[in-house]
Design an enzyme around this catalytic site. Structure first.
Site, mmCIF file in Angstrom:
data_model
loop_
_atom_site.group_PDB
_atom_site.id
_atom_site.type_symbol
_atom_site.label_atom_id
_atom_site.label_comp_id
_atom_site.label_asym_id
_atom_site.label_seq_id
_atom_site.Cartn_x
_atom_site.Cartn_y
_atom_site.Cartn_z
ATOM 1 N N LYS A 33 49.322 -54.078 8.266
ATOM 2 C CA LYS A 33 50.675 -54.622 8.209
ATOM 3 C C LYS A 33 51.247 -54.834 9.618
ATOM 4 C CE LYS A 33 55.085 -54.048 5.873
ATOM 5 N NZ LYS A 33 55.192 -55.515 5.655
ATOM 6 N N ASN A 83 58.904 -62.245 -1.473
ATOM 7 C CA ASN A 83 59.163 -60.938 -0.890
ATOM 8 C C ASN A 83 60.037 -61.075 0.333
ATOM 9 O OD1 ASN A 83 57.852 -60.078 1.838
ATOM 10 N ND2 ASN A 83 56.379 -61.464 0.910
ATOM 11 N N LEU A 143 59.312 -56.609 7.360
ATOM 12 C CA LEU A 143 58.381 -56.004 8.326
ATOM 13 C C LEU A 143 58.674 -54.524 8.583
ATOM 14 C CD1 LEU A 143 57.983 -59.111 10.601
ATOM 15 C CD2 LEU A 143 56.100 -57.972 9.440
ATOM 16 N N CYS A 149 57.508 -64.320 13.365
ATOM 17 C CA CYS A 149 58.602 -63.343 13.500
ATOM 18 C C CYS A 149 59.826 -64.025 14.115
ATOM 19 C CB CYS A 149 58.203 -62.211 14.448
ATOM 20 S SG CYS A 149 56.691 -61.391 14.022
ATOM 21 N N LYS A 184 48.075 -66.300 13.480
ATOM 22 C CA LYS A 184 48.410 -66.571 12.073
ATOM 23 C C LYS A 184 49.526 -67.595 11.994
ATOM 24 C CE LYS A 184 49.363 -64.273 7.664
ATOM 25 N NZ LYS A 184 49.332 -62.956 6.975
ATOM 26 N N GLY A 210 50.925 -65.774 -3.401
ATOM 27 C CA GLY A 210 50.228 -65.780 -4.679
ATOM 28 C C GLY A 210 49.641 -67.156 -5.002
ATOM 29 N N GLY A 261 45.923 -67.498 1.098
ATOM 30 C CA GLY A 261 46.922 -68.103 0.222
ATOM 31 C C GLY A 261 46.493 -68.047 -1.233
ATOM 32 N N GLY A 262 46.884 -66.995 -1.916
ATOM 33 C CA GLY A 262 46.685 -66.917 -3.362
ATOM 34 C C GLY A 262 45.257 -66.754 -3.831
ATOM 35 N N GLY A 293 45.319 -61.275 -0.274
ATOM 36 C CA GLY A 293 46.619 -60.634 -0.084
ATOM 37 C C GLY A 293 47.253 -60.185 -1.384
#
Lengths: 311, 252
Positions: free
Chosen positions: A45, A69, A73, A130, A165, A217, A243-244, A265
């Protein structure tokens, strides 16, 4: 197993299946169900220099085939991670990648430096989504210039492989990826969550306390596959698809779009052993097709109509 | 140690306003302690599993009590005997059971669920049950508790059964003259907050509820505000919390 290794800069991953940041904490809970040493790696994380309390609840809301969500963080900070959580991951034989966060460019550099010095951290994944306090909350990943300058700076702070990322919340993700490559990234991973919102029509209140949230998802998978396809045609460095992904077929879609590896994820929330099932399914797919992993990467054909296999 | 496994539905039946769902899942049943829960899913839509307190455990079969209120619970209510579901459990921190005589349980509505197994474990300690609902349709299976508890006090908001009003009223009267070794409570947050206030210095073991994604600690989506350590996960740090840990003013 032969034919499954993937190189990210100087790092050799055992296989192409990793656990995605923000979806597995620091690994200790999922290690009850998954042998971390059998996976390609775990991206822990996102971590800043200091601990963060995160956003007030409610933090999550399920949407059609996905979830929003707004965790904010929440985290223990890089120093406590290295001291308290890294030893167990090392002992378990995991390949550890730290997702690096920062409120300023300087903080990204500082966290990366700590990772560079810590034994047992194999690579970093820079989270350029971020909110940046020097840019009125804009993320570095929203502009090519900021992406390039940030990565050039962080690149000098570490000799370990550097993954960037990417956020899908941009107009031209391939352009951002190109800036990341020029700045010195060893790989790019994508996509982060898609900004979304949901409203309770009885009360008029948003479903998450902060208003917006990140959508993840299966709902976002086609967006992610499309972006991986675009990015893999724009850069030479490896692309990691996110991604999902819930099963092997989903992962193979990403490989065919151009990804060299994938991260699992949100599926970990539905099924703690999803990553192991994805890996096993990739192996049997490759065995069935008589191919090695690198023989299917980027092989998707545009505009060729084929009959799909039954089932 | 939680298990991720398949279980087979052995019974689904309405119990007044609720549904009682029974699933054969021996390993979870063997290890379950009162206050723990399981995540249940029966397909890929809805995407996420749903958390439920484990109510009864009987010869390898777990039973859950829930209300059919949405996509997840609707899907579970429509299951049939013989259907296969995926389970993750037992999860969470259980109630402590090493307590003195005449412990008190306070349940609101479907908050009765974790007290079936707890009452069984505490039966030698002469527990008391305060059990409230909006109407009599939310008061279920009282016969089970009659065998195990020294006293049962029921209330309904419309007065259709027992005391008319909130269950916290007879509970407060009882606390004014008695000091139980511990107070267990499960129900709506407003009720739990009131229980914690009334309890004063008596230790409380409150089973909290929150929307969850994973149920085992990795998503950090189900947090509640606590004093000592900030936001804590209901799934892993709870669901049982002491009332004095919770920052009630910050809890929605």
């Amino acid at each position: 197993m032969a034919g499954l290794e993937v190189s990210i800069g100087s790092l050799r991953l055992r296989n192409p299946v990793l656990l995605a940041s923000g979806c597995v904490g620091y690994g200790e809970e999922i290690a009850q169900f998954v042998d971390l040493s059998a996976l390609g790696g775990i991206v822990v994380k996102g971590l800043y220099m200091s601990p963060r309390i995160g956003n007030p609840p409610p933090r999550i809301w399920e949407t059609p085939s996905g979830m929003l969500n707004s965790i904010g963080l929440q985290g223990i900070g890089i120093h406590r991670f290295v001291r308290e959580r890294l030893p167990a991951l090392r002992q378990g034989g995991a390949t550890v990648i730290v997702n690096v966060c920062g409120e300023t460019d300087e903080e990204y550099e500082q966290v990366t430096r700590v990772c560079d010095e810590a034994d047992g951290i194999h690579a970093t994944e820079l989270n350029i989504s971020c909110p940046n306090i020097q840019e009125n909350g804009r993320c570095p990943g929203m502009s090519q210039e900021h992406t390039y300058s940030l990565i050039s700076r962080v690149r000098k702070a570490s000799s370990k492989p550097l993954i960037v990322k990417l956020s899908p919340n941009v107009t031209d993700v391939a352009a951002i990826a190109t800036s990341a490559e020029q700045g010195g990234a060893d790989a790019v991973s994508l996509i982060n969550t898609v900004l979304g919102m949901s409203i309770d029509t009885e009360t008029g209140e948003t479903r998450t306390a902060t208003g917006m949230g990140g959508l993840s998802g299966p709902a976002i998978r086609p967006i992610a596959v499309r972006m991986v396809y675009q990015v893999s045609h724009a850069v030479r460095i490896p692309v990691i698809g996110i991604g999902g992904i819930c099963d092997a077929r989903d992962a193979i879609e990403f490989f065919m779009a151009g990804a060299s590896a994938v991260q699992v994820g949100t599926a970990n929330f539905m099924n703690p052993v999803a990553s192991m099932e994805v890996l096993a399914g990739i192996k049997s797919y490759l065995a069935r097709k008589g191919k090695k992993l690198n023989e299917i990467i980027g092989t998707c054909q545009i505009g060729r109509v084929q009959e799909s296999e039954p089932g | 140690m939680a298990h991720y496994m398949r279980g087979m539905v052995t019974a689904v039946r309405p119990v007044k306003e609720y549904v009682r769902l029974s699933i054969k899942a021996e390993r979870i049943a063997e290890e379950m302690q009162p206050g723990q829960f399981a995540m249940i899913s029966a397909g890929t839509e809805p995407l996420l599993p749903r958390p439920f307190s484990i109510a009864h455990v009987d010869r390898g079969v777990l039973s859950f009590i829930f209300q059919d209120v949405g996509r997840g619970t609707g899907m579970l209510a429509s299951l049939r005997v013989g259907d296969s579901v995926r389970l993750l459990g037992p999860l969470g921190k259980p109630f402590r059971v090493d307590v003195g005589d005449r412990p008190v349980m306070v349940a609101g509505g479907r908050g009765i669920a974790p007290f079936f197994e707890l009452a069984r474990r505490l039966s030698g300690r002469s527990p008391l049950l305060f059990y409230g609902g909006r109407t009599q349709a939310q008061i279920i299976e009282t016969g089970f508790f009659v065998r195990l508890c020294s006293e049962i006090i029921v209330s309904t908001e419309d007065g259709g059964m027992g005391h008319k009003g909130f269950i916290t009223e007879p509970f407060a009267e009882y606390l004014a003259k008695s000091t139980p070794p511990v107070i267990y409570a499960c129900g709506p947050h407003a009720m739990l907050r009131r229980v914690a206030e009334i309890a004063g210095s008596v230790p409380t073991e409150l089973s909290m509820e929150a929307r969850m994604a994973c149920g085992y600690g990795i998503c950090i989506g189900c947090v509640i505000p606590t004093g000592r350590e900030g936001y804590r996960r209901v799934c892993l740090d709870g669901p049982v919390f002491s009332g004095d840990e919770i920052r009630w003013q910050d809890l929605k």
